[in-house]
Design a protein around this motif. Structure first.
Motif, PDB file in Angstrom:
ATOM      1  N   GLY A  91      -6.495 -11.714  -6.266  1.00  0.00           N
ATOM      2  CA  GLY A  91      -6.209 -10.293  -6.449  1.00  0.00           C
ATOM      3  C   GLY A  91      -7.420  -9.392  -6.377  1.00  0.00           C
ATOM      4  O   GLY A  91      -7.286  -8.175  -6.339  1.00  0.00           O
ATOM      5  N   MET A  92      -8.609  -9.961  -6.353  1.00  0.00           N
ATOM      6  CA  MET A  92      -9.831  -9.151  -6.313  1.00  0.00           C
ATOM      7  C   MET A  92     -10.066  -8.558  -4.927  1.00  0.00           C
ATOM      8  O   MET A  92     -10.283  -7.359  -4.789  1.00  0.00           O
ATOM      9  N   ARG A  93     -10.045  -9.400  -3.900  1.00  0.00           N
ATOM     10  CA  ARG A  93     -10.319  -8.916  -2.539  1.00  0.00           C
ATOM     11  C   ARG A  93      -9.232  -7.977  -2.054  1.00  0.00           C
ATOM     12  O   ARG A  93      -9.513  -7.005  -1.352  1.00  0.00           O
ATOM     13  N   SER A  94      -7.989  -8.240  -2.446  1.00  0.00           N
ATOM     14  CA  SER A  94      -6.906  -7.345  -2.008  1.00  0.00           C
ATOM     15  C   SER A  94      -7.067  -5.965  -2.638  1.00  0.00           C
ATOM     16  O   SER A  94      -6.734  -4.955  -2.011  1.00  0.00           O
ATOM     17  N   GLY A  95      -7.596  -5.898  -3.843  1.00  0.00           N
ATOM     18  CA  GLY A  95      -7.882  -4.605  -4.462  1.00  0.00           C
ATOM     19  C   GLY A  95      -8.963  -3.844  -3.712  1.00  0.00           C
ATOM     20  O   GLY A  95      -8.856  -2.635  -3.485  1.00  0.00           O
ATOM     21  N   ARG A  96     -10.004  -4.555  -3.289  1.00  0.00           N
ATOM     22  CA  ARG A  96     -11.071  -3.918  -2.498  1.00  0.00           C
ATOM     23  C   ARG A  96     -10.540  -3.492  -1.132  1.00  0.00           C
ATOM     24  O   ARG A  96     -10.907  -2.437  -0.616  1.00  0.00           O
ATOM     25  N   ALA A  97      -9.675  -4.313  -0.543  1.00  0.00           N
ATOM     26  CA  ALA A  97      -9.078  -3.963   0.749  1.00  0.00           C
ATOM     27  C   ALA A  97      -8.236  -2.695   0.611  1.00  0.00           C
ATOM     28  O   ALA A  97      -8.270  -1.818   1.476  1.00  0.00           O
ATOM     29  N   ALA A  98      -7.508  -2.569  -0.484  1.00  0.00           N
ATOM     30  CA  ALA A  98      -6.696  -1.373  -0.722  1.00  0.00           C
ATOM     31  C   ALA A  98      -7.580  -0.136  -0.841  1.00  0.00           C
ATOM     32  O   ALA A  98      -7.233   0.929  -0.332  1.00  0.00           O
ATOM     33  N   GLN A  99      -8.727  -0.263  -1.490  1.00  0.00           N
ATOM     34  CA  GLN A  99      -9.644   0.877  -1.600  1.00  0.00           C
ATOM     35  C   GLN A  99     -10.130   1.304  -0.217  1.00  0.00           C
ATOM     36  O   GLN A  99     -10.169   2.497   0.082  1.00  0.00           O
ATOM     37  N   LEU A 100     -10.476   0.355   0.614  1.00  0.00           N
ATOM     38  CA  LEU A 100     -10.923   0.664   1.977  1.00  0.00           C
ATOM     39  C   LEU A 100      -9.810   1.340   2.768  1.00  0.00           C
ATOM     40  O   LEU A 100     -10.028   2.368   3.415  1.00  0.00           O
ATOM     41  N   LEU A 101      -8.614   0.783   2.693  1.00  0.00           N
ATOM     42  CA  LEU A 101      -7.482   1.363   3.432  1.00  0.00           C
ATOM     43  C   LEU A 101      -7.157   2.771   2.932  1.00  0.00           C
ATOM     44  O   LEU A 101      -6.849   3.656   3.729  1.00  0.00           O
ATOM     45  N   ASN A 102      -7.246   2.974   1.634  1.00  0.00           N
ATOM     46  CA  ASN A 102      -6.985   4.298   1.073  1.00  0.00           C
ATOM     47  C   ASN A 102      -7.972   5.324   1.620  1.00  0.00           C
ATOM     48  O   ASN A 102      -7.591   6.437   1.971  1.00  0.00           O
ATOM     49  N   ARG A 103      -9.230   4.952   1.711  1.00  0.00           N
ATOM     50  CA  ARG A 103     -10.251   5.858   2.270  1.00  0.00           C
ATOM     51  C   ARG A 103      -9.972   6.177   3.731  1.00  0.00           C
ATOM     52  O   ARG A 103     -10.368   7.228   4.219  1.00  0.00           O
ATOM     53  N   LYS A 104      -9.284   5.279   4.428  1.00  0.00           N
ATOM     54  CA  LYS A 104      -8.977   5.485   5.846  1.00  0.00           C
ATOM     55  C   LYS A 104      -7.617   6.151   6.058  1.00  0.00           C
ATOM     56  O   LYS A 104      -7.144   6.260   7.180  1.00  0.00           O
ATOM     57  N   GLY A 105      -6.962   6.572   4.969  1.00  0.00           N
ATOM     58  CA  GLY A 105      -5.730   7.340   5.095  1.00  0.00           C
ATOM     59  C   GLY A 105      -4.431   6.596   4.829  1.00  0.00           C
ATOM     60  O   GLY A 105      -3.356   7.174   4.912  1.00  0.00           O
ATOM     61  N   TYR A 106      -4.497   5.325   4.497  1.00  0.00           N
ATOM     62  CA  TYR A 106      -3.296   4.553   4.185  1.00  0.00           C
ATOM     63  C   TYR A 106      -2.907   4.857   2.739  1.00  0.00           C
ATOM     64  O   TYR A 106      -3.745   4.834   1.855  1.00  0.00           O
ATOM     65  N   LYS A 107      -1.622   5.159   2.524  1.00  0.00           N
ATOM     66  CA  LYS A 107      -1.216   5.584   1.178  1.00  0.00           C
ATOM     67  C   LYS A 107      -0.256   4.628   0.478  1.00  0.00           C
ATOM     68  O   LYS A 107      -0.297   4.492  -0.720  1.00  0.00           O
ATOM     69  N   ASN A 108       0.630   3.975   1.198  1.00  0.00           N
ATOM     70  CA  ASN A 108       1.632   3.114   0.574  1.00  0.00           C
ATOM     71  C   ASN A 108       1.091   1.684   0.506  1.00  0.00           C
ATOM     72  O   ASN A 108       1.395   0.847   1.348  1.00  0.00           O
ATOM     73  N   LEU A 109       0.277   1.416  -0.523  1.00  0.00           N
ATOM     74  CA  LEU A 109      -0.428   0.145  -0.652  1.00  0.00           C
ATOM     75  C   LEU A 109       0.024  -0.611  -1.896  1.00  0.00           C
ATOM     76  O   LEU A 109       0.133  -0.043  -2.973  1.00  0.00           O
ATOM     77  N   SER A 110       0.275  -1.908  -1.713  1.00  0.00           N
ATOM     78  CA  SER A 110       0.661  -2.766  -2.834  1.00  0.00           C
ATOM     79  C   SER A 110      -0.062  -4.092  -2.700  1.00  0.00           C
ATOM     80  O   SER A 110      -0.402  -4.510  -1.592  1.00  0.00           O
ATOM     81  N   HIS A 111      -0.296  -4.740  -3.840  1.00  0.00           N
ATOM     82  CA  HIS A 111      -0.863  -6.088  -3.763  1.00  0.00           C
ATOM     83  C   HIS A 111      -0.236  -6.990  -4.802  1.00  0.00           C
ATOM     84  O   HIS A 111       0.357  -6.545  -5.777  1.00  0.00           O
TER      85      HIS A 111
END
Length: 126
Positions: A91-111
């Protein structure tokens, strides 16, 4: 004594950084239980952000492997208008991936809460 103060300041900075990072993740990514994850992952882009050797050892059926280390260069493979379900080993890397995606404009993120090691559903191995 100066070394002790320096170490305490460094420890405090690490704790503050960790707490701030955790609060940001809570705001941008939904943490789903395995049951909640199962209900929605077939309608979403299911991404395994672990490294290829981990993915080949076993992954959730239907997942695409885009390692966190390659995510920035492979963003064009993801659609920003569709939900993105992420998972890694814990669950650690997926959280970091979500932060990166959020900065790039992705909004509907779940892990996946607890990551792949907590998954009890169907698994595919290569």
């Amino acid at each position: 004594m100066d070394i002790l103060y320096f170490l305490l300041i460094m420890l405090g900075a690490i704790v503050v950084y960790s707490v701030v990072n955790w609060l940001i993740q809570k705001r941008i990514v939904k943490t789903l239980t395995e049951e909640e994850f199962r209900e929605g992952y077939r309608k979403a882009q299911l991404i395994d952000v672990r490294e290829p050797n981990e993915y080949e050892a076993g992954h959730i059926l239907g997942a695409r492997n885009i390692p966190l280390s390659q995510l920035k260069t492979r963003l064009q493979e993801l659609r920003p208008d569709k939900p993105v379900y992420l998972y890694c080993q814990s669950g650690m890397r997926s959280g970091r991936a979500a932060q990166l995606l959020n900065r790039k404009g992705y909004k509907n993120l779940s892990h996946l809460q607890g990551g792949f090691k907590k998954w009890s559903g169907k698994v595919k191995k290569k």
